[in-house]
Enzyme design. Structure first.
Site, PDB file in Angstrom:
ATOM      1  N   ASP A  62       0.838  -1.211   0.000  1.00 50.63           N
ATOM      2  CA  ASP A  62       0.000   0.000   0.000  1.00 50.63           C
ATOM      3  C   ASP A  62       0.872   1.260   0.000  1.00 50.63           C
ATOM      4  O   ASP A  62       2.021   1.236   0.446  1.00 50.63           O
ATOM      5  CB  ASP A  62      -0.849   0.046   1.278  1.00 50.63           C
ATOM      6  CG  ASP A  62      -1.957  -0.991   1.264  1.00 50.63           C
ATOM      7  OD1 ASP A  62      -1.962  -1.853   0.378  1.00 50.63           O
ATOM      8  OD2 ASP A  62      -2.811  -0.931   2.168  1.00 50.63           O
ATOM      9  N   HIS A 213       3.628  -2.435   3.199  1.00 49.59           N
ATOM     10  CA  HIS A 213       3.578  -1.026   2.780  1.00 49.59           C
ATOM     11  C   HIS A 213       4.827  -0.614   2.019  1.00 49.59           C
ATOM     12  O   HIS A 213       5.939  -1.049   2.339  1.00 49.59           O
ATOM     13  CB  HIS A 213       3.366  -0.130   4.006  1.00 49.59           C
ATOM     14  CG  HIS A 213       1.997  -0.276   4.600  1.00 49.59           C
ATOM     15  ND1 HIS A 213       1.656  -1.334   5.406  1.00 49.59           N
ATOM     16  CD2 HIS A 213       0.876   0.467   4.454  1.00 49.59           C
ATOM     17  CE1 HIS A 213       0.383  -1.221   5.752  1.00 49.59           C
ATOM     18  NE2 HIS A 213      -0.115  -0.142   5.184  1.00 49.59           N
TER      19      HIS A 213
HETATM   20 ZN   LIG Z   1      -2.518   3.306   3.175  1.00 51.85          ZN
END
Ligand SMILES: [Zn+2]
Length: 243
Positions: A62, A213
């Site tokens: 992400d 992430h």
């Molecule tokens: Zn995010």
């Protein structure tokens, strides 16, 4: 006389008990109606796992593209020969189009993580179309500018996992697939690489969709170890499924 008073008291007690029961039941009922999920929740397409019988797992990242960490992630993924899914932020694609092109040219899939990374529960539903559709359009442009065939996607992961009734209703009405996960080590808090590796691999199950992430340097460093451990379990990697 004594008996009459006693009967009277018992009656009152019974009435009070009955009344409090009705009030508690009404409070529970009321709370349920205030809380209950909207009907579309049941129909909203969502993917959080490949399925129990699958031997495939997915790495998903992400928040990218990020000028520092995206090149590190792409290098680690190329070296490990793994194709992943990047849940990108539309504004990041605008700022770093060359990184988006590299993601696509390396064979990774792009999916939607909103235009500005606003938590949907903290903005007005009137902003949902811009937050969500602008990013889908930016993803399509990224495929085209990389000279690759567009992989059509309606896969969306809400920033911060934030969802409420209005957001779920919007996603349902606009044919969006909720891209969820089944393995979450919390690497957004930037723990060291060994913690990310041990957190992911100690809970790894066949079919997992792993949430990571594109934001810290520990994550790219953890990739080789995660891939090695998964392959040792007989698992293979692929971008997240669309359906
Ligand atoms: Zn995010």
């Amino acid at each position: 006389m004594f008996l009459e008073g006693y009967t009277q008291k018992t009656r009152w007690r019974r009435a009070a008990r009955g009344l409090s029961f009705v009030m508690i039941a009404a409070a529970i009922w009321g709370a349920y109606f205030a809380w209950r999920p909207p009907a579309p929740t049941l129909g909203l397409r969502h993917i959080e796992h490949w399925g129990r019988d699958s031997r495939t797992v997915s790495l998903t990242f992400d928040d990218g593209p990020h000028p520092l960490t995206t090149p590190l992630l792409l290098a680690a993924l190329k070296r490990a020969n793994v194709k992943a899914t990047f849940f990108v932020v539309g504004d990041g694609l605008r700022l770093y189009p060359e990184l988006a092109r590299r993601m696509v040219r390396d064979g990774h899939s792009l999916a939607n993580h909103s235009q500005y990374h606003f938590n949907l529960t903290r903005i007005s539903p009137t902003e949902y179309p811009h937050e969500i559709e602008t990013c889908f359009a930016a993803i399509e442009r990224a495929y085209k500018s990389a000279g690759k065939e567009v992989r059509p996607t309606r896969l969306f992961r809400p920033p911060g996992g934030g969802l409420n009734r209005e957001a779920i209703d919007y996603l349902y009405r606009n044919d969006v697939t909720l891209g969820w996960w089944s393995n979450n080590v919390g690497d957004w808090a930037r723990p060291p690489a060994w913690k990310i590796w041990s957190g992911v691999t100690s809970n790894l199950r066949p079919g997992d969709i792993i949430l990571l992430h594109d934001a810290g340097v520990g994550t790219p460093q953890a990739i080789p170890g995660i891939v090695k451990a998964a392959r040792h379990q007989g698992l293979e990697f692929a971008p997240m499924p669309e359906q």
